[in-house]
Design a protein around this motif. Structure first.
Motif, PDB file in Angstrom:
ATOM      1  N   MET A   1      46.748  63.886  11.549  1.00 51.86           N
ATOM      2  CA  MET A   1      47.063  63.305  12.857  1.00 51.86           C
ATOM      3  C   MET A   1      48.486  62.767  12.819  1.00 51.86           C
ATOM      4  SD  MET A   1      45.059  60.269  14.910  1.00 51.86           S
ATOM      5  CE  MET A   1      43.556  61.214  15.037  1.00 51.86           C
ATOM      6  N   ALA A   2      49.404  63.425  13.523  1.00 53.22           N
ATOM      7  CA  ALA A   2      50.806  63.052  13.442  1.00 53.22           C
ATOM      8  C   ALA A   2      51.063  61.721  14.131  1.00 53.22           C
ATOM      9  CB  ALA A   2      51.647  64.163  14.068  1.00 53.22           C
ATOM     10  N   ASN A   3      50.661  61.612  15.382  1.00 53.51           N
ATOM     11  CA  ASN A   3      50.874  60.383  16.143  1.00 53.51           C
ATOM     12  C   ASN A   3      49.566  59.978  16.799  1.00 53.51           C
ATOM     13  OD1 ASN A   3      53.842  60.073  15.877  1.00 53.51           O
ATOM     14  ND2 ASN A   3      53.844  62.072  16.892  1.00 53.51           N
ATOM     15  N   ALA A   4      49.242  58.705  16.714  1.00 57.45           N
ATOM     16  CA  ALA A   4      48.005  58.222  17.313  1.00 57.45           C
ATOM     17  C   ALA A   4      48.181  58.060  18.815  1.00 57.45           C
ATOM     18  CB  ALA A   4      47.609  56.897  16.679  1.00 57.45           C
ATOM     19  N   ALA A   5      47.165  58.478  19.558  1.00 59.34           N
ATOM     20  CA  ALA A   5      47.178  58.279  21.007  1.00 59.34           C
ATOM     21  C   ALA A   5      47.001  56.793  21.316  1.00 59.34           C
ATOM     22  CB  ALA A   5      46.053  59.087  21.647  1.00 59.34           C
ATOM     23  N   PRO A   6      47.456  56.337  22.469  1.00 57.49           N
ATOM     24  CA  PRO A   6      47.282  54.923  22.831  1.00 57.49           C
ATOM     25  C   PRO A   6      45.813  54.505  22.852  1.00 57.49           C
ATOM     26  CG  PRO A   6      48.874  55.970  24.283  1.00 57.49           C
ATOM     27  CD  PRO A   6      48.251  57.070  23.471  1.00 57.49           C
ATOM     28  N   VAL A   7      44.939  55.424  23.315  1.00 60.08           N
ATOM     29  CA  VAL A   7      43.500  55.147  23.339  1.00 60.08           C
ATOM     30  C   VAL A   7      42.771  56.391  22.833  1.00 60.08           C
ATOM     31  CG1 VAL A   7      41.488  54.493  24.707  1.00 60.08           C
ATOM     32  CG2 VAL A   7      43.751  53.593  25.313  1.00 60.08           C
ATOM     33  N   THR A   8      41.913  56.219  21.853  1.00 58.03           N
ATOM     34  CA  THR A   8      41.105  57.319  21.322  1.00 58.03           C
ATOM     35  C   THR A   8      39.634  56.972  21.458  1.00 58.03           C
ATOM     36  OG1 THR A   8      42.799  57.952  19.708  1.00 58.03           O
ATOM     37  CG2 THR A   8      40.555  58.706  19.288  1.00 58.03           C
ATOM     38  N   LEU A   9      38.864  57.880  22.042  1.00 56.18           N
ATOM     39  CA  LEU A   9      37.418  57.726  22.157  1.00 56.18           C
ATOM     40  C   LEU A   9      36.758  58.674  21.167  1.00 56.18           C
ATOM     41  CD1 LEU A   9      34.801  56.741  23.617  1.00 56.18           C
ATOM     42  CD2 LEU A   9      35.134  58.658  25.201  1.00 56.18           C
ATOM     43  N   ILE A  10      36.001  58.130  20.227  1.00 52.45           N
ATOM     44  CA  ILE A  10      35.284  58.933  19.232  1.00 52.45           C
ATOM     45  C   ILE A  10      33.814  58.956  19.644  1.00 52.45           C
ATOM     46  CG2 ILE A  10      34.648  59.128  16.803  1.00 52.45           C
ATOM     47  CD1 ILE A  10      37.231  57.456  16.222  1.00 52.45           C
ATOM     48  N   VAL A  11      33.297  60.129  19.941  1.00 53.53           N
ATOM     49  CA  VAL A  11      31.937  60.256  20.462  1.00 53.53           C
ATOM     50  C   VAL A  11      31.088  61.082  19.506  1.00 53.53           C
ATOM     51  CG1 VAL A  11      30.500  60.983  22.395  1.00 53.53           C
ATOM     52  CG2 VAL A  11      32.815  60.153  22.820  1.00 53.53           C
ATOM     53  N   GLY A  12      29.942  60.550  19.113  1.00 52.65           N
ATOM     54  CA  GLY A  12      29.023  61.285  18.259  1.00 52.65           C
ATOM     55  C   GLY A  12      28.255  60.350  17.350  1.00 52.65           C
ATOM     56  N   ASP A  13      27.097  60.814  16.886  1.00 53.37           N
ATOM     57  CA  ASP A  13      26.210  59.960  16.099  1.00 53.37           C
ATOM     58  C   ASP A  13      26.288  60.232  14.607  1.00 53.37           C
ATOM     59  OD1 ASP A  13      25.102  62.440  16.183  1.00 53.37           O
ATOM     60  OD2 ASP A  13      23.087  61.809  16.759  1.00 53.37           O
ATOM     61  N   GLU A  14      27.284  60.988  14.154  1.00 47.32           N
ATOM     62  CA  GLU A  14      27.469  61.191  12.727  1.00 47.32           C
ATOM     63  C   GLU A  14      28.393  60.091  12.206  1.00 47.32           C
ATOM     64  OE1 GLU A  14      27.589  61.473   9.226  1.00 47.32           O
ATOM     65  OE2 GLU A  14      26.208  62.980  10.046  1.00 47.32           O
ATOM     66  N   GLU A  15      27.790  59.075  11.591  1.00 48.78           N
ATOM     67  CA  GLU A  15      28.522  57.863  11.211  1.00 48.78           C
ATOM     68  C   GLU A  15      29.667  58.142  10.252  1.00 48.78           C
ATOM     69  OE1 GLU A  15      27.044  54.289   8.632  1.00 48.78           O
ATOM     70  OE2 GLU A  15      26.297  54.001  10.670  1.00 48.78           O
ATOM     71  N   PHE A  16      29.432  59.029   9.284  1.00 50.26           N
ATOM     72  CA  PHE A  16      30.472  59.332   8.304  1.00 50.26           C
ATOM     73  C   PHE A  16      31.703  59.932   8.974  1.00 50.26           C
ATOM     74  CE2 PHE A  16      32.448  62.532   5.523  1.00 50.26           C
ATOM     75  CZ  PHE A  16      32.903  61.710   4.505  1.00 50.26           C
ATOM     76  N   LEU A  17      31.496  60.908   9.851  1.00 45.62           N
ATOM     77  CA  LEU A  17      32.612  61.544  10.524  1.00 45.62           C
ATOM     78  C   LEU A  17      33.294  60.592  11.503  1.00 45.62           C
ATOM     79  CD1 LEU A  17      31.195  65.124  11.222  1.00 45.62           C
ATOM     80  CD2 LEU A  17      32.687  64.377   9.366  1.00 45.62           C
ATOM     81  N   ALA A  18      32.495  59.743  12.152  1.00 42.62           N
ATOM     82  CA  ALA A  18      33.078  58.766  13.068  1.00 42.62           C
ATOM     83  C   ALA A  18      33.981  57.797  12.312  1.00 42.62           C
ATOM     84  CB  ALA A  18      31.977  57.996  13.805  1.00 42.62           C
ATOM     85  N   ALA A  93      50.156  48.674  21.032  1.00 43.38           N
ATOM     86  CA  ALA A  93      48.753  48.596  20.597  1.00 43.38           C
ATOM     87  C   ALA A  93      48.117  49.969  20.652  1.00 43.38           C
ATOM     88  CB  ALA A  93      47.965  47.626  21.478  1.00 43.38           C
ATOM     89  N   VAL A  94      47.146  50.178  19.778  1.00 38.07           N
ATOM     90  CA  VAL A  94      46.342  51.405  19.765  1.00 38.07           C
ATOM     91  C   VAL A  94      44.883  50.984  19.814  1.00 38.07           C
ATOM     92  CG1 VAL A  94      45.596  53.357  18.355  1.00 38.07           C
ATOM     93  CG2 VAL A  94      48.029  52.807  18.529  1.00 38.07           C
ATOM     94  N   LEU A  95      44.154  51.546  20.738  1.00 35.39           N
ATOM     95  CA  LEU A  95      42.735  51.216  20.913  1.00 35.39           C
ATOM     96  C   LEU A  95      41.880  52.399  20.475  1.00 35.39           C
ATOM     97  CD1 LEU A  95      40.402  49.425  22.009  1.00 35.39           C
ATOM     98  CD2 LEU A  95      40.829  50.449  24.268  1.00 35.39           C
ATOM     99  N   VAL A  96      40.867  52.117  19.651  1.00 36.58           N
ATOM    100  CA  VAL A  96      39.924  53.145  19.198  1.00 36.58           C
ATOM    101  C   VAL A  96      38.520  52.694  19.574  1.00 36.58           C
ATOM    102  CG1 VAL A  96      39.093  54.518  17.259  1.00 36.58           C
ATOM    103  CG2 VAL A  96      41.433  53.626  17.233  1.00 36.58           C
ATOM    104  N   LEU A  97      37.810  53.545  20.290  1.00 41.72           N
ATOM    105  CA  LEU A  97      36.437  53.259  20.715  1.00 41.72           C
ATOM    106  C   LEU A  97      35.492  54.242  20.037  1.00 41.72           C
ATOM    107  CD1 LEU A  97      37.338  53.081  24.491  1.00 41.72           C
ATOM    108  CD2 LEU A  97      36.806  51.084  23.089  1.00 41.72           C
ATOM    109  N   ALA A  98      34.460  53.733  19.367  1.00 39.75           N
ATOM    110  CA  ALA A  98      33.468  54.597  18.717  1.00 39.75           C
ATOM    111  C   ALA A  98      32.147  54.474  19.466  1.00 39.75           C
ATOM    112  CB  ALA A  98      33.290  54.208  17.256  1.00 39.75           C
ATOM    113  N   HIS A  99      31.667  55.572  19.999  1.00 42.17           N
ATOM    114  CA  HIS A  99      30.442  55.608  20.816  1.00 42.17           C
ATOM    115  C   HIS A  99      29.529  56.706  20.277  1.00 42.17           C
ATOM    116  CE1 HIS A  99      27.810  56.286  24.264  1.00 42.17           C
ATOM    117  NE2 HIS A  99      28.256  55.190  24.820  1.00 42.17           N
TER     118      HIS A  99
END
Length: 320
Positions: A1-18, A93-99
């Motif tokens: 991942m070269a540059n982080a997006a301002p907001v990233t939404l991570i969706v999925g129930d695989e805890e390790f990958l999340a 700021a960078v926001l990461v949401l895990a759902h």
């Protein structure tokens, strides 16, 4: 991942990958700004206005990384705040949401997607996709693995992605040559479908002597290398020492960074710490060091060495 997006939404129930996806964002930000501070939050505990406060410009110009796990548990007024923020994120700021996906919290997912968040999907891989996962993990270590070896590893280790990832890393470290073949897998991981060293380590540090000894005997009977069991025992005890010895004021991402563990593992180790003190951990580690020497040729009976180490670990658990 070269540059982080301002907001990233991570969706999925695989805890390790999340968790891996979260770490990738944090690493991308820190590659540009090593001093970026991580705020690791649980959705159900985020209060109204907290996100606004954490994303406000710092007097010192430092970047912030706000990670919100279990985002499906965010209160409704906080969801509205997050969606509004996503449409106009702060520069520093960078926001990461895990759902985990699913119906709960769907308004958040739909809202931040519409507002422009980057989306990363981490669904549990199907059986056939686990073979692709193994091949990708090995490639990440600069090696290749034959199709037969990948299948053998899956059958030996099981479907848990954390254990598969650890197995790929260990094979890449311990074997020679560019390609990992079926013989290498058989040599290191035969029998691990039935029991792993990690299972034995968890049972031992939790004080479950009978279960731990039973699993040691079964593991040896099914071909698990004694050195792998010793390694897992040592790893479990080192985790206790790291988390137990960490400064009390560290929380969330700061604690994860300090001890070098993902939050899910810290939570598990904290539960295991009950009954343990520094002297007990030290005594247990010494016993494992002795066992390590014996299973590598210093003793005549690796099974006896392992059982003795497990006995000492369980006995040391109450040494406070």
């Amino acid at each position: 991942m070269a540059n982080a997006a301002p907001v990233t939404l991570i969706v999925g129930d695989e805890e390790f990958l999340a968790d891996r996806a979260v770490r990738a964002v944090v690493a991308a930000v820190r590659a540009e700004d090593p001093g970026a501070e991580v705020h690791d939050l649980q959705g159900g505990k985020v209060e109204p206005g907290e996100l606004t406060g954490l994303t406000s410009p710092s007097l010192f110009g430092d970047r912030s990384i706000i990670v919100i796990r279990a985002a499906q548990d965010l209160p409704k007024d906080v969801v509205a705040e997050v969606v509004k923020y996503t449409a106009r994120p702060a520069d520093e700021a960078v926001l990461v949401l895990a759902h985990p996906g699913g119906v709960k919290g769907k308004a958040l997912v739909d809202g931040v997607k519409k507002a422009g968040a980057d989306v990363v999907t981490v669904a549990k891989p199907a059986k056939g996709e686990r073979l692709d996962f193994i091949k990708a993990e090995v490639r990440g270590e600069g090696r290749t693995i034959s199709p037969a070896a990948a299948q053998a590893l899956l059958e030996a280790v099981g479907s848990d992605l954390r254990e598969l990832s650890a197995a790929c890393g260990q094979l890449a470290f311990d074997t020679q040559g560019k390609n990992i073949d079926e013989a290498a897998v058989a040599r290191y991981y035969r029998g691990r479908a039935e029991v792993s060293g990690f299972t034995i380590a968890d049972l031992a540090v939790e004080g479950r002597l009978g279960d731990a000894l039973e699993q040691v005997r079964w593991a040896l009977a099914t071909g698990v290398a004694p050195v792998l069991i010793v390694s897992a025992l040592a790893g479990g005890l080192r985790s206790l020492a790291k988390v137990g010895g960490a400064p009390r004021n560290l929380r969330g991402g700061q604690l994860a960074s300090h001890v070098g563990m993902p939050p899910w593992k810290i939570d598990r180790v904290r539960r295991q710490l009950g009954g343990w003190g520094p002297e007990g951990i030290s005594a247990a580690l010494q016993a494992v060091a002795v066992a390590d020497e014996q299973v590598k040729g210093g003793g005549a009976d690796p099974g006896y060495a392992l059982e003795k180490a497990v006995h000492t670990i369980v006995a040391s658990r109450t040494a406070r």
